[in-house]
Write an enzyme that holds these catalytic residues in place. Structure first.
Site, mmCIF file in Angstrom:
data_model
loop_
_atom_site.group_PDB
_atom_site.id
_atom_site.type_symbol
_atom_site.label_atom_id
_atom_site.label_comp_id
_atom_site.label_asym_id
_atom_site.label_seq_id
_atom_site.Cartn_x
_atom_site.Cartn_y
_atom_site.Cartn_z
ATOM 1 N N HIS A 130 0.799 -1.238 0.000
ATOM 2 C CA HIS A 130 0.000 0.000 0.000
ATOM 3 C C HIS A 130 0.828 1.285 0.000
ATOM 4 O O HIS A 130 0.276 2.364 -0.225
ATOM 5 C CB HIS A 130 -0.927 0.045 1.223
ATOM 6 C CG HIS A 130 -1.930 -1.070 1.295
ATOM 7 N ND1 HIS A 130 -2.818 -1.336 0.277
ATOM 8 C CD2 HIS A 130 -2.191 -1.990 2.269
ATOM 9 C CE1 HIS A 130 -3.589 -2.367 0.624
ATOM 10 N NE2 HIS A 130 -3.227 -2.791 1.813
ATOM 11 N N ASP A 165 -3.374 -11.258 -0.780
ATOM 12 C CA ASP A 165 -3.769 -10.521 0.424
ATOM 13 C C ASP A 165 -5.254 -10.164 0.309
ATOM 14 O O ASP A 165 -5.765 -9.955 -0.792
ATOM 15 C CB ASP A 165 -2.926 -9.238 0.496
ATOM 16 C CG ASP A 165 -3.005 -8.551 1.842
ATOM 17 O OD1 ASP A 165 -2.044 -8.696 2.634
ATOM 18 O OD2 ASP A 165 -4.012 -7.863 2.106
ATOM 19 N N HIS A 167 -6.560 -7.505 0.914
ATOM 20 C CA HIS A 167 -6.718 -6.113 0.462
ATOM 21 C C HIS A 167 -6.078 -5.916 -0.909
ATOM 22 O O HIS A 167 -5.049 -6.518 -1.211
ATOM 23 C CB HIS A 167 -6.075 -5.164 1.480
ATOM 24 C CG HIS A 167 -6.689 -5.292 2.852
ATOM 25 N ND1 HIS A 167 -6.107 -6.042 3.838
ATOM 26 C CD2 HIS A 167 -7.833 -4.797 3.356
ATOM 27 C CE1 HIS A 167 -6.872 -6.003 4.926
ATOM 28 N NE2 HIS A 167 -7.929 -5.253 4.656
ATOM 29 N N ASP A 254 -4.521 -12.473 5.358
ATOM 30 C CA ASP A 254 -5.669 -11.904 6.067
ATOM 31 C C ASP A 254 -7.011 -12.260 5.429
ATOM 32 O O ASP A 254 -8.058 -11.794 5.881
ATOM 33 C CB ASP A 254 -5.526 -10.375 6.241
ATOM 34 C CG ASP A 254 -5.008 -9.689 4.992
ATOM 35 O OD1 ASP A 254 -4.872 -10.351 3.950
ATOM 36 O OD2 ASP A 254 -4.736 -8.471 5.068
HETATM 37 ZN ZN LIG Z 1 -4.272 -7.016 3.796
#
Ligand SMILES: [Zn+2]
Length: 369
Positions: A130, A165, A167, A254
């Site tokens: 990110h 992931d 995200h 996650d």
């Molecule tokens: Zn994540």
């Protein structure tokens, strides 16, 4: 073994602390390392290396000089810089944050170089997908992935980047959005209240990179077999058609069913199948980094299982007593490293949600179809 697998880790990682209430607890890395050691996954022929802090010049290949300056200052003085994302609840200012982040970039950089020699490498401390050129985002201060991939491109490599992931890998997508030399594939939870908000199906890349950025948005509660079905439809054909010089996987865990930050529903079974499939299919350079994962016990269990597969060593079900003591404190009461198999035997969700999305990607990617 000519090109032995390489595991990258620094004992210094756990000297740093995001803060008491922060979901990212660096101790999870040590928990994973200890578990891997217990099963002999870090013993010869597996080699180990400790990362060095990366130099500023390398960081400047992606990050803005003013941001690096500010990050350093924030670290030294303990002062927040909100305009650069420094000092909020996601990205706290804490002692050593700059050093830690430079170590992480160093680990992924050297790991990627080693992987390009034809090896399998895992750097569990990496995966900061990110971090933006001039802003900290989503627990990430410096983007080890983008910096390492840029270096690999400079060496002439073509990369398949797979990010599992929970995200979306927003900053990686952005960095290579117009570049067909990095095929970005991301599976992630997507919806109005899901961080970071990007990663729609229609974000396919631009210019020469059009069709080389593939997002598979997932609904809440997506479970093993639904995602496994989609994986098989997309990843093996992409590997075959793209013929990358480097497979780079971001293995954030996650999306596991018990992760406190997300509502996906995967079990260890999915992660093992994915690693097994890639390991049997792909004999070339493979760089793996960690990523998200906020239940420490799950992080350690899943990364251990995946690394076992990457190095070709069987991991027995039984967990050591030392690990069980910690996992009981963390609320995990399962006695085994694997979850109870989560395969229901019915692909109930596939036709409704994922199938049209997979079809869309097949239509829009020149490598599929
Ligand atoms: Zn994540």
């Amino acid at each position: 073994m000519e090109n032995p697998p390489l595991f990258i880790y620094s004992p210094r990682y756990i000297q740093f602390d995001y803060g008491r209430d922060h979901p990212l607890r660096l101790f999870r890395l040590k928990l994973a390392v200890d578990l891997m050691e217990h099963y002999g996954l870090l013993s010869p022929p597996v080699e180990k290396a400790k990362p060095e802090e990366i130099d500023d010049e390398t960081l400047l290949t992606f990050h803005d000089p003013s941001y690096l300056e500010t990050l350093k200052k924030a670290d030294e003085e303990g002062i927040p810089y909100p305009s650069m994302g420094l000092g909020n609840s996601d990205n706290p200012v804490f002692p050593g944050m700059y050093t830690l982040s430079r170590l992480v970039v160093g680990g992924t950089m050297v790991g990627t170089l080693k992987a390009l020699e034809g090896r399998r490498v895992f750097h569990i401390g990496g995966g900061m997908h990110h971090a933006r050129p001039s802003k900290a985002e989503g627990f990430c201060y410096l983007n080890d992935i983008v910096i390492a991939l840029k270096d690999a491109l400079n060496k002439g490599a073509k990369v398949l980047y797979l990010d599992i992931d929970a995200h979306h890998c927003d900053a990686v997508q952005e960095a290579f959005y117009e570049d067909p030399r990095v095929l970005v594939v991301s599976f992630h939870q997507y919806g109005p209240d899901t961080y970071p908000g990007t990663g729609a199906l229609e974000e396919l890349g631009e210019g020469e990179g059009k069709g080389y950025n593939l997002n598979l948005p997932l609904n809440r509660y997506t479970e093993d077999e639904t995602l496994w079905w989609a994986y098989q439809e997309l990843v093996p054909p992409l590997l075959e058609a793209f013929q990358p010089d480097l497979l780079f996987t971001q293995l954030g865990v996650d999306a596991h069913k018990d992760d406190p930050l997300t509502t996906l529903f995967l079990t260890t079974g999915f992660y093992e199948r994915l690693a097994q499939d890639l390991a049997s299919r792909w004999q070339g350079p493979w760089m793996a980094v960690g990523g998200g994962g906020y239940d420490m016990v799950n992080v350690a269990r899943i990364w251990t299982l995946m690394w076992g597969i990457m190095v070709g060593k069987e991991v027995p079900d039984t967990l050591p007593e030392s690990f069980l003591r910690i996992s009981r404190m963390e609320g995990y009461d399962g006695p085994t490293i694997r979850d109870v198999p989560g395969w229901s035997g019915a692909l109930s969700h596939v036709p409704k949600t994922l199938k049209p999305r997979v079809e869309f990607l097949k239509e829009h990617c020149p490598l599929l179809g």
